[in-house]
Design a protein around this motif. Sequence first.
Motif, PDB file in Angstrom:
ATOM      1  N   ALA A  22      45.139  36.703  34.255  1.00 46.96           N
ATOM      2  CA  ALA A  22      46.528  36.804  33.773  1.00 46.96           C
ATOM      3  C   ALA A  22      46.593  37.660  32.507  1.00 46.96           C
ATOM      4  CB  ALA A  22      47.078  35.408  33.504  1.00 46.96           C
ATOM      5  N   LEU A  23      45.659  37.422  31.583  1.00 46.34           N
ATOM      6  CA  LEU A  23      45.658  38.202  30.343  1.00 46.34           C
ATOM      7  C   LEU A  23      45.350  39.673  30.606  1.00 46.34           C
ATOM      8  CD1 LEU A  23      43.841  35.672  27.971  1.00 46.34           C
ATOM      9  CD2 LEU A  23      46.257  36.290  27.964  1.00 46.34           C
ATOM     10  N   LEU A  24      44.451  39.910  31.545  1.00 43.18           N
ATOM     11  CA  LEU A  24      44.082  41.289  31.881  1.00 43.18           C
ATOM     12  C   LEU A  24      45.277  42.050  32.469  1.00 43.18           C
ATOM     13  CD1 LEU A  24      41.454  42.936  31.714  1.00 43.18           C
ATOM     14  CD2 LEU A  24      41.075  42.414  34.116  1.00 43.18           C
ATOM     15  N   ILE A  25      45.989  41.397  33.373  1.00 44.58           N
ATOM     16  CA  ILE A  25      47.172  42.038  33.973  1.00 44.58           C
ATOM     17  C   ILE A  25      48.200  42.347  32.889  1.00 44.58           C
ATOM     18  CG2 ILE A  25      49.124  41.680  35.531  1.00 44.58           C
ATOM     19  CD1 ILE A  25      47.218  39.912  37.226  1.00 44.58           C
ATOM     20  N   ALA A  26      48.406  41.365  31.993  1.00 48.36           N
ATOM     21  CA  ALA A  26      49.375  41.567  30.916  1.00 48.36           C
ATOM     22  C   ALA A  26      48.947  42.719  30.004  1.00 48.36           C
ATOM     23  CB  ALA A  26      49.528  40.277  30.112  1.00 48.36           C
ATOM     24  N   GLU A  27      47.661  42.798  29.718  1.00 47.61           N
ATOM     25  CA  GLU A  27      47.169  43.877  28.850  1.00 47.61           C
ATOM     26  C   GLU A  27      47.352  45.240  29.511  1.00 47.61           C
ATOM     27  OE1 GLU A  27      46.110  43.869  25.753  1.00 47.61           O
ATOM     28  OE2 GLU A  27      46.456  41.714  25.597  1.00 47.61           O
ATOM     29  N   ILE A  28      47.016  45.311  30.791  1.00 51.67           N
ATOM     30  CA  ILE A  28      47.159  46.588  31.508  1.00 51.67           C
ATOM     31  C   ILE A  28      48.634  47.000  31.557  1.00 51.67           C
ATOM     32  CG2 ILE A  28      46.939  47.703  33.767  1.00 51.67           C
ATOM     33  CD1 ILE A  28      44.391  45.986  34.171  1.00 51.67           C
TER      34      ILE A  28
END
Lengths: 200, 185
Positions: B133-139
């Motif tokens: 979830a954090l990775l998607i948000a960062e991207i």
Amino acid sequence: MTPLLRPMARSLPLALPLMLLAAAAQAHTGGSHAGGFVSGFSHPILGWDHVVAMVAVGLWGAVLGKPAIWILPVVFPLVMAFGAALGILGVPLPAVETGIALSGVVLGLAVALAVRAPLPIAAVVVGVFAIFHGHAHGTELPAAANPLAYGVGFVLGTGLLHMAGIALGLLTAKPAGRIVVRLAGGLIAVVGGAFLAGVA
Amino acid sequence: MAHVPGLPAEAMASLTLGLRLPFLYPEALLPLLVLGLALTGGPRPLIAGLAGLGAGLLGADLLGEAATALALGAGALAGAVLALKGPPLPGMLRHGMGFVLPALIMAALYHGGSASAPALMALGSMGVLAVTALLIAEIADLLLTRLPGPIPGIALRIAASWLAAILILMLAFVLAGPAPGGAGA
């Protein structure tokens, strides 16, 4: 139209005839509609009554300009999926086929006459018709073998038709293009009328 | 077959399965994608998220089979809100989604077996859910800030709309149940 969208105006309209040809070709496979991506993808593009209405949504969005050009294609899949859910769950909806045919007439005329409806009204009009289209698809496919693959295909098929409409609608940036788009709207209205009158 | 509890190989197998689990089930994966997009454009609700993961694991057996439908429904609702409102979502909404979605995703994954699931497996799932979830948000944040013009924001809203539509369809198939004579949902 934003400068970023201009390259799309030159290239994406070329995809429309190919997509429509693909729809016609797939309409005669004679195969079953049993589940999966292909079933979901082909359902929105199998019938001309569906195709013209969804292209008209993109066209009308382009005619209305920003932000309608992308809000209408955002609203339509959501409401259409809701309509499909009603169909899958067996919730009855009256006059579905009439609503679908009427959508071609109304949306086609909106494009042909370049009707500049306020965005909330345009969204409601598009949303109401989306329920009819979605319900028809949902009723016809209660037993897809793979719900995820069917759902992905269904939404992608619908979205691509909208993009084709938007891409064609971007021609409105030029005077000659505006005529082409309004003629396309008129053609869509005629096709919708043919379905409404039962001659198609 | 030899079965020796406590061996590192078995622990690794549990952990690996836990890491893979969210990507094997669409009722977890699709709401997870929505969650990542919904966290775009603001501070990440880390405490709410961790609390949600824990609550979901603890409450999984209470929710039972309903957890699947609830995860799909909550994902659809969150996707629709994001599509119509656009990022960034208000803080309260982001925190609410940051708690509810991880909780329901965990419950959907572990209902009927949360009490007996190996701890490493559950930890693996919780970790991979949080990181994804954090990775998607960062991207998504990176795309929104680095790319000029309105297109990235519009693309994110269209992605949210399409995800919500797919989730609505899946929810309908789940609620309708398996069709007579068909493979069903």
